[in-house]
Scaffold this motif. Structure first.
Motif, PDB file in Angstrom:
ATOM      1  N   ALA A   1      61.200  19.147  52.178  1.00  0.00           N
ATOM      2  CA  ALA A   1      61.521  18.178  53.231  1.00  0.00           C
ATOM      3  C   ALA A   1      60.522  17.028  53.194  1.00  0.00           C
ATOM      4  N   TRP A   2      59.280  17.369  52.953  1.00  0.00           N
ATOM      5  CA  TRP A   2      58.223  16.360  52.927  1.00  0.00           C
ATOM      6  C   TRP A   2      58.487  15.317  51.829  1.00  0.00           C
ATOM      7  N   ARG A   3      58.895  15.798  50.650  1.00  0.00           N
ATOM      8  CA  ARG A   3      59.156  14.887  49.521  1.00  0.00           C
ATOM      9  C   ARG A   3      60.174  13.814  49.901  1.00  0.00           C
ATOM     10  N   GLU A   4      61.127  14.213  50.736  1.00  0.00           N
ATOM     11  CA  GLU A   4      62.211  13.311  51.126  1.00  0.00           C
ATOM     12  C   GLU A   4      61.698  12.083  51.887  1.00  0.00           C
ATOM     13  N   TYR A   5      60.611  12.258  52.631  1.00  0.00           N
ATOM     14  CA  TYR A   5      60.133  11.179  53.506  1.00  0.00           C
ATOM     15  C   TYR A   5      58.841  10.543  53.016  1.00  0.00           C
ATOM     16  N   ALA A   6      58.338  10.991  51.873  1.00  0.00           N
ATOM     17  CA  ALA A   6      57.026  10.543  51.418  1.00  0.00           C
ATOM     18  C   ALA A   6      57.089   9.158  50.795  1.00  0.00           C
ATOM     19  N   THR A   7      56.120   8.332  51.127  1.00  0.00           N
ATOM     20  CA  THR A   7      56.000   7.048  50.441  1.00  0.00           C
ATOM     21  C   THR A   7      55.028   7.165  49.271  1.00  0.00           C
ATOM     22  N   THR A   8      54.321   8.296  49.222  1.00  0.00           N
ATOM     23  CA  THR A   8      53.183   8.416  48.315  1.00  0.00           C
ATOM     24  C   THR A   8      53.586   8.651  46.855  1.00  0.00           C
ATOM     25  N   LEU A   9      54.666   9.406  46.642  1.00  0.00           N
ATOM     26  CA  LEU A   9      54.983   9.819  45.274  1.00  0.00           C
ATOM     27  C   LEU A   9      55.438   8.635  44.430  1.00  0.00           C
ATOM     28  N   GLY A  10      54.955   8.611  43.192  1.00  0.00           N
ATOM     29  CA  GLY A  10      55.284   7.506  42.300  1.00  0.00           C
ATOM     30  C   GLY A  10      54.304   6.354  42.401  1.00  0.00           C
ATOM     31  N   GLN A  11      53.408   6.410  43.395  1.00  0.00           N
ATOM     32  CA  GLN A  11      52.432   5.321  43.568  1.00  0.00           C
ATOM     33  C   GLN A  11      51.159   5.574  42.772  1.00  0.00           C
ATOM     34  N   GLN A  12      50.513   4.474  42.396  1.00  0.00           N
ATOM     35  CA  GLN A  12      49.145   4.561  41.885  1.00  0.00           C
ATOM     36  C   GLN A  12      48.232   4.717  43.087  1.00  0.00           C
ATOM     37  N   VAL A  13      47.409   5.758  43.084  1.00  0.00           N
ATOM     38  CA  VAL A  13      46.561   6.017  44.242  1.00  0.00           C
ATOM     39  C   VAL A  13      45.121   6.288  43.820  1.00  0.00           C
TER      40      VAL A  13
ATOM     41  N   ALA B   1      62.308  13.173  64.079  1.00  0.00           N
ATOM     42  CA  ALA B   1      62.569  12.781  65.461  1.00  0.00           C
ATOM     43  C   ALA B   1      62.542  11.257  65.606  1.00  0.00           C
ATOM     44  N   ALA B   2      61.616  10.609  64.908  1.00  0.00           N
ATOM     45  CA  ALA B   2      61.528   9.146  64.970  1.00  0.00           C
ATOM     46  C   ALA B   2      62.780   8.508  64.365  1.00  0.00           C
ATOM     47  N   ARG B   3      63.232   9.050  63.244  1.00  0.00           N
ATOM     48  CA  ARG B   3      64.432   8.484  62.606  1.00  0.00           C
ATOM     49  C   ARG B   3      65.660   8.650  63.492  1.00  0.00           C
ATOM     50  N   GLU B   4      65.736   9.795  64.176  1.00  0.00           N
ATOM     51  CA  GLU B   4      66.859   9.981  65.105  1.00  0.00           C
ATOM     52  C   GLU B   4      66.798   8.988  66.250  1.00  0.00           C
ATOM     53  N   ALA B   5      65.578   8.542  66.563  1.00  0.00           N
ATOM     54  CA  ALA B   5      65.413   7.536  67.615  1.00  0.00           C
ATOM     55  C   ALA B   5      65.552   6.118  67.055  1.00  0.00           C
TER      56      ALA B   5
ATOM     57  N   VAL C   1      63.943   4.760  64.318  1.00  0.00           N
ATOM     58  CA  VAL C   1      62.737   4.166  63.729  1.00  0.00           C
ATOM     59  C   VAL C   1      62.510   4.772  62.340  1.00  0.00           C
ATOM     60  N   GLU C   2      62.536   3.926  61.312  1.00  0.00           N
ATOM     61  CA  GLU C   2      62.427   4.384  59.921  1.00  0.00           C
ATOM     62  C   GLU C   2      60.985   4.754  59.560  1.00  0.00           C
ATOM     63  N   ALA C   3      60.547   5.872  60.061  1.00  0.00           N
ATOM     64  CA  ALA C   3      59.187   6.327  59.768  1.00  0.00           C
ATOM     65  C   ALA C   3      59.151   6.979  58.400  1.00  0.00           C
ATOM     66  N   SER C   4      57.996   6.940  57.756  1.00  0.00           N
ATOM     67  CA  SER C   4      57.809   7.739  56.551  1.00  0.00           C
ATOM     68  C   SER C   4      56.381   8.289  56.527  1.00  0.00           C
ATOM     69  N   ILE C   5      56.137   9.162  55.546  1.00  0.00           N
ATOM     70  CA  ILE C   5      54.892   9.927  55.545  1.00  0.00           C
ATOM     71  C   ILE C   5      54.005   9.491  54.392  1.00  0.00           C
ATOM     72  N   LYS C   6      52.745   9.282  54.718  1.00  0.00           N
ATOM     73  CA  LYS C   6      51.752   9.022  53.683  1.00  0.00           C
ATOM     74  C   LYS C   6      50.812  10.220  53.638  1.00  0.00           C
TER      75      LYS C   6
ATOM     76  N   ASN D   1      48.465  13.129  56.188  1.00  0.00           N
ATOM     77  CA  ASN D   1      48.845  13.297  57.599  1.00  0.00           C
ATOM     78  C   ASN D   1      49.173  12.007  58.328  1.00  0.00           C
ATOM     79  N   ASP D   2      49.529  10.961  57.614  1.00  0.00           N
ATOM     80  CA  ASP D   2      49.883   9.722  58.303  1.00  0.00           C
ATOM     81  C   ASP D   2      51.394   9.557  58.363  1.00  0.00           C
ATOM     82  N   VAL D   3      51.880   9.211  59.549  1.00  0.00           N
ATOM     83  CA  VAL D   3      53.281   8.837  59.696  1.00  0.00           C
ATOM     84  C   VAL D   3      53.283   7.367  60.088  1.00  0.00           C
ATOM     85  N   LEU D   4      53.974   6.577  59.304  1.00  0.00           N
ATOM     86  CA  LEU D   4      53.869   5.135  59.487  1.00  0.00           C
ATOM     87  C   LEU D   4      55.221   4.456  59.308  1.00  0.00           C
ATOM     88  N   VAL D   5      55.234   3.191  59.669  1.00  0.00           N
ATOM     89  CA  VAL D   5      56.416   2.367  59.476  1.00  0.00           C
ATOM     90  C   VAL D   5      56.035   1.263  58.508  1.00  0.00           C
ATOM     91  N   ARG D   6      56.823   1.130  57.460  1.00  0.00           N
ATOM     92  CA  ARG D   6      56.526   0.113  56.442  1.00  0.00           C
ATOM     93  C   ARG D   6      57.335  -1.146  56.682  1.00  0.00           C
TER      94      ARG D   6
END
Ligand code: BTX
Length: 249
Positions: free
Chosen positions: A193-205, A91-95, A97-102, A105-110
């Motif tokens: 669907a989640w994988r598509e918007y995730a910023t988390t994958l591929g990161q060192q955490v 919904a944010a992207r349609e509005a 705003v390039e939101a993504s998911i961490k 449960n975090d939805v944020l803008v980078r």
């Protein structure tokens, strides 16, 4: 009233100009036996985050809770947190705003390295291990809110601040609820669907779990919401409910 808000949503909507907490109201409705209801407010005076933290909810936001009764075991409930993150991101992207998911449960803008918090999600539930009785998914979106009115330490942002103009809350909320309705009925599509918007994958955490910290590369997400981490000593699977903090290292 909900009619004034003008929503044509796939749930019945109970609208409040001001209420302590839409999650608290939805829990009361659950105790009365209700289901498939969205409690929506312009302002919350006692909004809650996880671990009883405050959620600032000034007028102009989209503060809502969805009450429903899915036919799933308790252990599957985290998928609805992921589903709501996907729904609100779309919904944010349609509005615009390039939101993504961490995760989880975090939805944020980078902005470069910087992460600004746009949304908070709080899922509550009750039931037996083999079947939940009800789920309340609380979604708090900083819609038409000035980030200066929100706590600084969270590095907050809002849809209006990102767009440079207010968002149509009716349209935004309608899209959010339509997406959520579709995802909750087909939970198999949520993880993909989640994988598509995730910023988390591929990161060192580094994740703090009850069993101690786990550090490594976040490589995947598994139904119903666990994070798979490749560590020096092997693969670890961390469930969403177990984790308090995820941070890049
Ligand atoms: P959380 O525990 O992840 O985040 C809470 C933290 O976020 C606070 O301690 C504060 O630092 C910061 N914060 C507070 N308000 C805001 C805000 N508006 N924007 C950005 N950062 C903020 C996240 O909890 C879950 C929040 C769920 C909120 C929804 S709103 C509808 C429903 N009703 C209700 O009472 N809660 C949910």
């Amino acid at each position: 009233s909900a009619v004034e808000y003008g929503l044509d949503a796939p749930f019945s909507v109970e609208y409040h100009d001001s209420i302590p907490s839409t999650n608290a109201r939805a829990r009361d409705l659950a105790a009365e036996g209700a289901s498939d209801i969205v409690v929506l407010a312009d302002e919350q005076t006692g909004g809650r985050g996880r671990l009883d933290r405050d959620w600032h909810s000034p007028s102009g936001g989209v503060w809502l809770s969805v009450l429903f009764r899915p036919d799933v075991p308790m252990a599957h409930a985290p998928v609805f947190t992921l589903a709501s993150a996907v729904a609100v991101t779309r919904a944010a992207r349609e509005a615009g705003v390039e939101a993504s998911i961490k995760w989880p449960n975090d939805v944020l803008v980078r902005r470069g390295e910087e992460e600004r918090k746009l949304v908070g999600i709080l899922t509550e539930m009750e039931g037996e291990a083999d079947r939940v009785s009800w789920v309340v998914v609380g979604i708090g979106v900083n819609a038409n809110v000035d980030p200066a009115d929100l706590p600084d330490e969270a590095n907050p942002t809002s849809l209006s601040a990102e767009r440079g103009e207010p968002v149509d809350r009716r349209l935004f909320t309608q899209r959010l609820l339509e997406e959520f309705d579709s995802l909750r009925q087909d939970t198999e599509q949520v993880v993909e669907a989640w994988r598509e918007y995730a910023t988390t994958l591929g990161q060192q955490v580094r994740v703090e779990t009850p069993g101690g910290p786990i550090e490594g590369e976040a490589v995947d997400i598994q139904f119903p919401g666990a994070l798979v981490i490749e560590t020096e000593s092997g693969t670890e699977v961390v469930s969403a409910g177990d984790c308090e903090h995820l941070r890049p290292v």
